[in-house]
Design a protein around this motif. Sequence first.
Motif, PDB file in Angstrom:
ATOM      1  N   PHE A  49      -6.176 -23.898  31.385  1.00 48.93           N
ATOM      2  CA  PHE A  49      -7.717 -23.940  31.848  1.00 48.93           C
ATOM      3  C   PHE A  49      -8.566 -24.401  30.817  1.00 48.93           C
ATOM      4  CE2 PHE A  49      -7.786 -20.959  35.689  1.00 48.93           C
ATOM      5  CZ  PHE A  49      -6.505 -20.630  35.791  1.00 48.93           C
ATOM      6  N   GLY A  50      -9.703 -25.084  31.351  1.00 45.06           N
ATOM      7  CA  GLY A  50     -10.479 -25.516  30.676  1.00 45.06           C
ATOM      8  C   GLY A  50     -11.541 -24.420  30.040  1.00 45.06           C
ATOM      9  N   GLY A  82     -12.551 -11.434  40.362  1.00 47.58           N
ATOM     10  CA  GLY A  82     -11.327 -12.338  39.980  1.00 47.58           C
ATOM     11  C   GLY A  82     -11.781 -13.819  40.047  1.00 47.58           C
ATOM     12  N   LEU A  83     -10.809 -14.846  39.973  1.00 47.56           N
ATOM     13  CA  LEU A  83     -10.941 -15.977  40.125  1.00 47.56           C
ATOM     14  C   LEU A  83     -10.651 -16.535  41.760  1.00 47.56           C
ATOM     15  CD1 LEU A  83     -10.353 -15.940  37.051  1.00 47.56           C
ATOM     16  CD2 LEU A  83      -9.687 -18.211  37.237  1.00 47.56           C
ATOM     17  N   TYR A 116     -11.741 -23.426  40.019  1.00 48.56           N
ATOM     18  CA  TYR A 116     -11.978 -21.990  40.370  1.00 48.56           C
ATOM     19  C   TYR A 116     -13.556 -21.734  40.235  1.00 48.56           C
ATOM     20  CZ  TYR A 116      -6.755 -21.318  40.033  1.00 48.56           C
ATOM     21  OH  TYR A 116      -5.369 -21.165  40.161  1.00 48.56           O
ATOM     22  N   GLN A 162      -8.005 -27.712  45.265  1.00 47.07           N
ATOM     23  CA  GLN A 162      -7.003 -28.067  44.782  1.00 47.07           C
ATOM     24  C   GLN A 162      -6.717 -29.544  45.080  1.00 47.07           C
ATOM     25  OE1 GLN A 162      -3.517 -25.505  45.482  1.00 47.07           O
ATOM     26  NE2 GLN A 162      -1.983 -26.988  44.694  1.00 47.07           N
ATOM     27  N   ASP A 217      -5.917 -28.363  49.218  1.00 49.05           N
ATOM     28  CA  ASP A 217      -6.513 -26.846  49.656  1.00 49.05           C
ATOM     29  C   ASP A 217      -8.009 -26.980  49.118  1.00 49.05           C
ATOM     30  OD1 ASP A 217      -5.530 -23.620  49.258  1.00 49.05           O
ATOM     31  OD2 ASP A 217      -7.193 -24.219  50.412  1.00 49.05           O
ATOM     32  N   LEU A 237     -14.493 -22.940  36.383  1.00 47.31           N
ATOM     33  CA  LEU A 237     -13.324 -22.940  35.590  1.00 47.31           C
ATOM     34  C   LEU A 237     -12.441 -24.131  36.364  1.00 47.31           C
ATOM     35  CD1 LEU A 237     -12.310 -19.481  34.666  1.00 47.31           C
ATOM     36  CD2 LEU A 237     -12.781 -21.110  33.274  1.00 47.31           C
ATOM     37  N   TRP A 275       3.636 -25.704  38.906  1.00 53.71           N
ATOM     38  CA  TRP A 275       2.579 -25.391  39.422  1.00 53.71           C
ATOM     39  C   TRP A 275       2.285 -24.016  38.689  1.00 53.71           C
ATOM     40  CZ3 TRP A 275       2.378 -20.303  41.278  1.00 53.71           C
ATOM     41  CH2 TRP A 275       3.846 -19.780  41.638  1.00 53.71           C
ATOM     42  N   TYR A 276       3.159 -23.230  38.372  1.00 50.54           N
ATOM     43  CA  TYR A 276       2.880 -21.833  37.585  1.00 50.54           C
ATOM     44  C   TYR A 276       2.459 -22.218  36.142  1.00 50.54           C
ATOM     45  CZ  TYR A 276       7.786 -23.338  36.876  1.00 50.54           C
ATOM     46  OH  TYR A 276       8.857 -24.021  36.756  1.00 50.54           O
ATOM     47  N   GLU A 277       2.340 -23.441  35.603  1.00 47.73           N
ATOM     48  CA  GLU A 277       1.820 -23.312  34.292  1.00 47.73           C
ATOM     49  C   GLU A 277       0.695 -24.161  34.411  1.00 47.73           C
ATOM     50  OE1 GLU A 277       5.537 -22.301  31.732  1.00 47.73           O
ATOM     51  OE2 GLU A 277       3.177 -22.820  31.325  1.00 47.73           O
ATOM     52  N   GLN A 278      -0.468 -23.201  34.733  1.00 46.47           N
ATOM     53  CA  GLN A 278      -1.809 -23.698  34.848  1.00 46.47           C
ATOM     54  C   GLN A 278      -2.410 -23.659  33.376  1.00 46.47           C
ATOM     55  OE1 GLN A 278      -4.173 -22.429  38.121  1.00 46.47           O
ATOM     56  NE2 GLN A 278      -2.511 -22.793  39.380  1.00 46.47           N
ATOM     57  N   MET A 295     -19.082 -18.834  36.828  1.00 44.29           N
ATOM     58  CA  MET A 295     -18.455 -19.509  35.673  1.00 44.29           C
ATOM     59  C   MET A 295     -17.509 -20.443  36.642  1.00 44.29           C
ATOM     60  SD  MET A 295     -17.425 -20.262  32.490  1.00 44.29           S
ATOM     61  CE  MET A 295     -17.331 -18.875  31.427  1.00 44.29           C
ATOM     62  N   LEU A 321     -10.027 -19.613  43.958  1.00 46.08           N
ATOM     63  CA  LEU A 321      -9.575 -21.101  44.195  1.00 46.08           C
ATOM     64  C   LEU A 321     -10.597 -21.663  45.215  1.00 46.08           C
ATOM     65  CD1 LEU A 321      -7.990 -23.384  43.511  1.00 46.08           C
ATOM     66  CD2 LEU A 321      -6.495 -22.957  45.424  1.00 46.08           C
ATOM     67  N   GLN A 381     -15.483 -18.148  39.130  1.00 44.93           N
ATOM     68  CA  GLN A 381     -15.479 -16.841  38.613  1.00 44.93           C
ATOM     69  C   GLN A 381     -16.734 -15.934  38.458  1.00 44.93           C
ATOM     70  OE1 GLN A 381     -14.182 -16.489  34.511  1.00 44.93           O
ATOM     71  NE2 GLN A 381     -13.362 -14.354  34.830  1.00 44.93           N
TER      72      GLN A 381
END
Lengths: 114, 111
Positions: A105-106, A42-43, A35, A48, A56, A91, A100-103, A89, A45, A37
């Motif tokens: 982040f670093g 916002g972020l 991502y 992917q 993507d 990310l 997929w909904y449990e992302q 930034m 994408l 930022q």
Amino acid sequence: EAEVAQSPRYKITEKSQAVAFWCDPISGHATLYWYRQILGQGLELLVQFQDESVVDDSQLPKDRFSAERLKGVDSTLKIQPAELGDSAMYLCASSGPGGWYEQYFGPGTRLTVT
Amino acid sequence: AQSVTQPDIHITVSEGASLELRCNYSYGATPYLFWYVQSPGQGLQLLLKYFSGDTLVQGIKGFEAEFKRSQSSFNLRKPSVHWSDAAEYFCAVGSYDKIIFGKGTRLHILP
């Protein structure tokens, strides 16, 4: 607790130079996201991956950005040449068996282009 | 197309006061909804998520959010904020393995 690793944390580069960012996702996470930022935004994408395949990259500026995940584990995002508008930034996130909904982040790489 | 709106760019509250951060979404079906928090210089951490069921969702760090379909809203609340809650908060909507983030609300805490 497993974490997503990114390096470097900060990078200052001059415009027209090349720059690369590295991400190591949580072990066992097949999906990896990059991502961007921009301050106040916002972020967005950029790309992917599912294992080593890009699923993507529709928002990736392909004339200057490239991303790879050769062995389906860690990943590199490259910008060449860098432009002033690339200051942001970057990310990395990963998701795995939890869905997929449990992302996760670093900490990100803060890029400043001068 | 999916979209997320966070109307407030900055919010300032006093320590110990209650907090509500607003989020409105646009999506054709029942969305997956999220709130993330980003502390200065850090990545994002998931606070809570809503998929279905009880419209009041409890998250980490004492946060909760309420899904209101009629208002297309998913507002984040906390009854009493702490100085450590100062951060940027992102509402997000997801489907088909993509998450779309709002532009964020920066929370400032007054001592």
